[in-house]
Design a protein around this motif. Sequence first.
Motif, PDB file in Angstrom:
ATOM      1  N   THR A  95       0.874  -1.173   0.000  1.00 54.86           N
ATOM      2  CA  THR A  95       0.000   0.000   0.000  1.00 54.86           C
ATOM      3  C   THR A  95       0.916   1.229   0.000  1.00 54.86           C
ATOM      4  O   THR A  95       2.139   1.088   0.094  1.00 54.86           O
ATOM      5  CB  THR A  95      -0.921   0.038   1.242  1.00 54.86           C
ATOM      6  N   ARG A  96       0.313   2.426  -0.067  1.00 54.13           N
ATOM      7  CA  ARG A  96       1.170   3.615  -0.127  1.00 54.13           C
ATOM      8  C   ARG A  96       2.042   3.742   1.134  1.00 54.13           C
ATOM      9  O   ARG A  96       3.160   4.206   1.086  1.00 54.13           O
ATOM     10  CB  ARG A  96       0.285   4.858  -0.303  1.00 54.13           C
ATOM     11  N   LYS A  97       1.503   3.234   2.288  1.00 53.12           N
ATOM     12  CA  LYS A  97       2.246   3.420   3.539  1.00 53.12           C
ATOM     13  C   LYS A  97       2.962   2.180   4.033  1.00 53.12           C
ATOM     14  O   LYS A  97       3.984   2.261   4.690  1.00 53.12           O
ATOM     15  CB  LYS A  97       1.273   3.872   4.627  1.00 53.12           C
ATOM     16  N   LYS A  98       2.393   0.990   3.780  1.00 57.25           N
ATOM     17  CA  LYS A  98       2.889  -0.218   4.452  1.00 57.25           C
ATOM     18  C   LYS A  98       2.847  -1.429   3.550  1.00 57.25           C
ATOM     19  O   LYS A  98       2.203  -1.400   2.503  1.00 57.25           O
ATOM     20  CB  LYS A  98       1.968  -0.516   5.660  1.00 57.25           C
ATOM     21  N   ARG A  99       3.499  -2.482   4.007  1.00 55.25           N
ATOM     22  CA  ARG A  99       3.457  -3.744   3.285  1.00 55.25           C
ATOM     23  C   ARG A  99       2.776  -4.792   4.183  1.00 55.25           C
ATOM     24  O   ARG A  99       3.054  -4.828   5.376  1.00 55.25           O
ATOM     25  CB  ARG A  99       4.896  -4.185   3.023  1.00 55.25           C
ATOM     26  N   TYR A 100       1.889  -5.579   3.633  1.00 57.99           N
ATOM     27  CA  TYR A 100       1.190  -6.607   4.402  1.00 57.99           C
ATOM     28  C   TYR A 100       1.444  -7.968   3.752  1.00 57.99           C
ATOM     29  O   TYR A 100       1.668  -8.039   2.542  1.00 57.99           O
ATOM     30  CB  TYR A 100      -0.319  -6.349   4.420  1.00 57.99           C
ATOM     31  N   TYR A 101       1.342  -9.022   4.571  1.00 58.03           N
ATOM     32  CA  TYR A 101       1.610 -10.376   4.046  1.00 58.03           C
ATOM     33  C   TYR A 101       0.429 -11.298   4.349  1.00 58.03           C
ATOM     34  O   TYR A 101      -0.114 -11.260   5.464  1.00 58.03           O
ATOM     35  CB  TYR A 101       2.858 -10.968   4.706  1.00 58.03           C
ATOM     36  N   LEU A 102       0.064 -12.097   3.379  1.00 58.66           N
ATOM     37  CA  LEU A 102      -0.962 -13.117   3.586  1.00 58.66           C
ATOM     38  C   LEU A 102      -0.431 -14.438   3.031  1.00 58.66           C
ATOM     39  O   LEU A 102       0.360 -14.439   2.075  1.00 58.66           O
ATOM     40  CB  LEU A 102      -2.251 -12.768   2.845  1.00 58.66           C
ATOM     41  N   THR A 103      -0.890 -15.540   3.601  1.00 55.97           N
ATOM     42  CA  THR A 103      -0.538 -16.863   3.074  1.00 55.97           C
ATOM     43  C   THR A 103      -1.824 -17.671   2.978  1.00 55.97           C
ATOM     44  O   THR A 103      -2.672 -17.590   3.865  1.00 55.97           O
ATOM     45  CB  THR A 103       0.456 -17.580   4.024  1.00 55.97           C
ATOM     46  N   ALA A 104      -1.957 -18.429   1.902  1.00 57.31           N
ATOM     47  CA  ALA A 104      -3.176 -19.227   1.728  1.00 57.31           C
ATOM     48  C   ALA A 104      -2.840 -20.656   1.328  1.00 57.31           C
ATOM     49  O   ALA A 104      -1.815 -20.908   0.675  1.00 57.31           O
ATOM     50  CB  ALA A 104      -4.074 -18.595   0.671  1.00 57.31           C
TER      51      ALA A 104
END
Length: 268
Positions: free
Chosen positions: A114-123
């Motif tokens: 995103t413009r401010k942060k990085r997020y992580y998902l696993t599926a």
Amino acid sequence: MNINRKINIISNKNLESIKTSMKLKEKLSQRGFIISEKYDKNAELNICVGGDGAFLRAVHRNNFTSIPFIGINTGHLGFFQEIAPVNIDNFILKYINNEYTVEEIYLVSAEIFTRKKRYYLTAVNEVVIKGTHSKVIHLDLFIDGNHLEKFSGDGLIISTPVGSTAHNLSAGGSIVYPSLKTLQITPLAPINSKAYRSLIKSVIIPGDLTIKIKPEHYYTNSTLILNDGMEFKYDNIKHINLKISKRKIYKLVFDKDIYWNNLKDKFI
Ligand code: NAP
């Protein structure tokens, strides 16, 4: 006897699952196993009682543990769940005699910038990128840095091999054998008109190539991400990178023909 050998029994709350778990606990305790009804990180095995939904929840809640799983199917479909409740005795005997193989299950990881942060998902099954409120979404799709298409439609499913029999299959994607380290990109209701052109069939790619999905400027705040069916929403998404995760989960396999039997019994 199996002194000090711990097994986790992770069950959903259905009556059939509770009854099956109690029976399992009794039989395994008689064989000397220590049973934990919650996840214990020192256990050697996770027995998951329920359907595929229960299996997916057990994997997510226990942070993709490397302790292998085996499933007892008390659910509707139970594609992940190899053992039927009537075969518990046979399962215990085979487990004690080490008559099984361990299957590695590939996972898909999503990195959301995103413009401010990085997020992580696993599926385990898939990550779906859609528009919020059932709106049409426009996405630029890149594979290994190459622009493939500007997709317009309901969304894109990025599925693992084990996830290929889930949402992917309903959306017209192909079934992929679990040991193939691949990802499948499947369109959801792609629009093909004079205004928009999108691939109408799925694409299967090597799992170490990065898939980059970039919502068109207008959609950066109206993109919904489904991670094994769980909804996530982020503001100001710049792009999402997806590839096969470095992490894996493990499943015991007692019957070498289970995959083909499952396909025939449960889908045809
Ligand atoms: P859910 O009710 O937990 O699952 C929906 C159905 O998908 C159930 O019948 C489930 O089996 C089955 N399923 C799950 N993983 C599977 C797999 N790898 N292969 C074959 N069948 C599988 O639904 P949810 O909580 O929304 O999401 C969980 C999963 O359901 C998602 O990861 C997605 O793949 C799938 N799903 C499918 C559709 C669709 O086909 N149109 C739509 C939404 C979600 P059990 O009955 O044994 O639990």
